[in-house]
Design a protein around this motif. Structure first.
Motif, mmCIF file in Angstrom:
data_model
loop_
_atom_site.group_PDB
_atom_site.id
_atom_site.type_symbol
_atom_site.label_atom_id
_atom_site.label_comp_id
_atom_site.label_asym_id
_atom_site.label_seq_id
_atom_site.Cartn_x
_atom_site.Cartn_y
_atom_site.Cartn_z
ATOM 1 N N GLY A 242 3.544 9.740 -5.878
ATOM 2 C CA GLY A 242 2.652 8.479 -6.092
ATOM 3 C C GLY A 242 1.128 8.695 -5.675
ATOM 4 N N TYR A 243 0.589 7.648 -5.965
ATOM 5 C CA TYR A 243 -0.674 7.510 -5.486
ATOM 6 C C TYR A 243 -1.087 7.305 -3.804
ATOM 7 C CZ TYR A 243 -5.383 5.179 -4.502
ATOM 8 O OH TYR A 243 -6.794 5.083 -4.147
ATOM 9 N N THR A 244 -2.013 8.305 -3.115
ATOM 10 C CA THR A 244 -2.202 7.980 -1.843
ATOM 11 C C THR A 244 -3.555 8.537 -1.692
ATOM 12 O OG1 THR A 244 -0.020 8.862 -1.608
ATOM 13 C CG2 THR A 244 -1.410 8.907 0.507
ATOM 14 N N PRO A 245 -4.475 7.723 -0.910
ATOM 15 C CA PRO A 245 -5.548 8.077 -0.101
ATOM 16 C C PRO A 245 -5.363 9.043 0.859
ATOM 17 C CG PRO A 245 -5.668 5.720 -0.346
ATOM 18 C CD PRO A 245 -4.040 6.265 -0.578
ATOM 19 N N LEU A 246 -6.242 10.243 0.999
ATOM 20 C CA LEU A 246 -6.228 11.169 2.059
ATOM 21 C C LEU A 246 -7.175 10.818 3.040
ATOM 22 C CD1 LEU A 246 -5.428 14.303 -0.064
ATOM 23 C CD2 LEU A 246 -3.794 12.939 0.789
ATOM 24 N N ILE A 247 -8.355 10.676 2.611
ATOM 25 C CA ILE A 247 -9.596 10.403 3.481
ATOM 26 C C ILE A 247 -10.475 9.339 2.581
ATOM 27 C CG2 ILE A 247 -11.729 11.336 4.280
ATOM 28 C CD1 ILE A 247 -10.419 14.082 4.075
ATOM 29 N N SER A 248 -10.846 8.312 3.423
ATOM 30 C CA SER A 248 -11.529 7.222 2.949
ATOM 31 C C SER A 248 -12.868 6.879 3.977
ATOM 32 C CB SER A 248 -10.544 6.098 2.563
ATOM 33 O OG SER A 248 -10.193 5.491 3.706
ATOM 34 N N LYS A 249 -13.750 6.120 3.218
ATOM 35 C CA LYS A 249 -14.560 5.278 4.016
ATOM 36 C C LYS A 249 -14.867 4.130 3.167
ATOM 37 C CE LYS A 249 -18.952 5.592 6.399
ATOM 38 N NZ LYS A 249 -19.534 4.668 5.847
ATOM 39 N N ARG A 250 -14.178 2.934 3.418
ATOM 40 C CA ARG A 250 -14.514 2.048 2.596
ATOM 41 C C ARG A 250 -13.853 0.571 3.318
ATOM 42 N NH1 ARG A 250 -11.499 2.928 -2.104
ATOM 43 N NH2 ARG A 250 -11.619 0.679 -2.564
ATOM 44 N N SER A 251 -14.030 -0.548 2.940
ATOM 45 C CA SER A 251 -13.978 -1.870 3.680
ATOM 46 C C SER A 251 -12.344 -1.995 3.420
ATOM 47 C CB SER A 251 -14.627 -2.846 3.312
ATOM 48 O OG SER A 251 -13.848 -3.345 1.873
ATOM 49 N N ASP A 252 -11.803 -3.196 4.388
ATOM 50 C CA ASP A 252 -10.363 -3.494 3.952
ATOM 51 C C ASP A 252 -9.966 -4.476 2.994
ATOM 52 O OD1 ASP A 252 -9.164 -2.117 6.291
ATOM 53 O OD2 ASP A 252 -10.026 -3.556 7.634
ATOM 54 N N ALA A 253 -11.156 -4.512 2.007
ATOM 55 C CA ALA A 253 -11.253 -5.784 0.958
ATOM 56 C C ALA A 253 -10.259 -5.246 -0.213
ATOM 57 C CB ALA A 253 -12.675 -6.213 0.444
ATOM 58 N N GLY A 254 -10.346 -3.910 -0.347
ATOM 59 C CA GLY A 254 -9.678 -3.471 -1.733
ATOM 60 C C GLY A 254 -9.509 -1.856 -1.562
#
Length: 261
Positions: free
Chosen positions: A84-96
């Motif tokens: 399935g779909y998985t983020p590995l590394i992110s820089k994002r808000s908790d909004a979506g």
């Protein structure tokens, strides 16, 4: 040029538990829900469980922002253990988790099981970047060459570079396998001694990079997920476009390397 030049953060993820130390600039990652460890590409690696919502996190800093710099490179090793779909590394808000102003960047994988076009593999993995409010500028396909149930998934090297001034981008993956999925067969496999490079240009990229105040995470899209199942190792962020030779040096014939190189 030295690999230390414009290196803004590097986590070798050797810790057994707790805070993961940034070897370069002090951007140490707080442990959320007890991220454990496993055998890494170099020494130990951070091991994430999606079931228990494990991830690592640090607050925003200019060193970790990619939207406001002229050029950047992010390199890491991943060994994935879920479909399935998985983020590995992110820089994002908790909004979506979509392509929106909530996202500065997210490096993601999509794992598809049982693809009939890859007869030598159980799983097909697609890696890509979600960049700002647009889809990813690049992606590549890699299979696992063993049955997932055997616990023998392989380590994959990923390196993404972008020049925001020109719109030039490049990804490097190793080892790699490429097949023509739409036609249901064919493909080629490299022996793993060098990564596979792919290059492109997208002028719209130059208008979509935005520096945000969002936190940086390993193993999650945001604090409420989605969460990654697998391991990450040797994660580095540069504020410049690494040369192909430098990327090969990081890959090191498939053995990997670690700070200070």
């Amino acid at each position: 040029m030295s690999l230390l030049t414009d290196l803004k953060a590097y986590w070798n993820l050797e810790e057994v538990s707790g805070v993961r130390v940034d070897e370069v600039s002090g951007h140490s990652l707080a442990d959320n829900n007890t991220v454990t460890y496993g055998n890494g590409k170099q020494g130990r690696a951070a091991s994430f469980s999606a079931v228990t919502s494990e991830f690592l996190k640090v607050n925003d800093h200019a060193d970790l922002s990619l939207g406001g710099v002229n050029a950047w490179t992010v390199a890491f090793w991943a060994k994935s253990g879920d479909t399935g779909y998985t983020p590995l590394i992110s820089k994002r808000s908790d909004a979506g988790v979509g392509h929106s102003s909530d996202n500065e960047y997210t490096f993601v994988q999509y794992v598809k099981s049982g693809n009939p076009a890859i007869t030598s593999a159980t799983y097909e993995i697609s890696y890509s970047i979600h960049w700002g409010q647009m889809g990813g500028p690049s992606s590549g396909y890699i299979p696992w060459y063993v049955n997932c149930d055997s616990g023998g998934q392989q380590w994959n090297f990923l390196c993404f570079s972008l020049n925001q001034t020109t719109g030039d981008w490049r990804w490097a993956i190793g080892p790699w396998f490429e097949c023509n999925i739409m036609s249901g067969g064919g493909g080629e496999y490299a022996d793993g001694s060098v990564p596979r490079f792919h290059y492109g240009n997208n002028p719209s990229i130059t208008t979509n990079g935005t520096d945000t105040s969002h936190p940086f995470r390993l193993g999650a899209g945001n604090d409420s997920g989605p969460f990654y199942e697998g391991m990450l190792d040797e994660v580095g962020i540069w504020h410049r476009y690494l040369s192909d030779g430098e990327v090969k040096s990081l890959y090191n014939g498939g053995a990997g390397t670690t700070y200070p190189f």
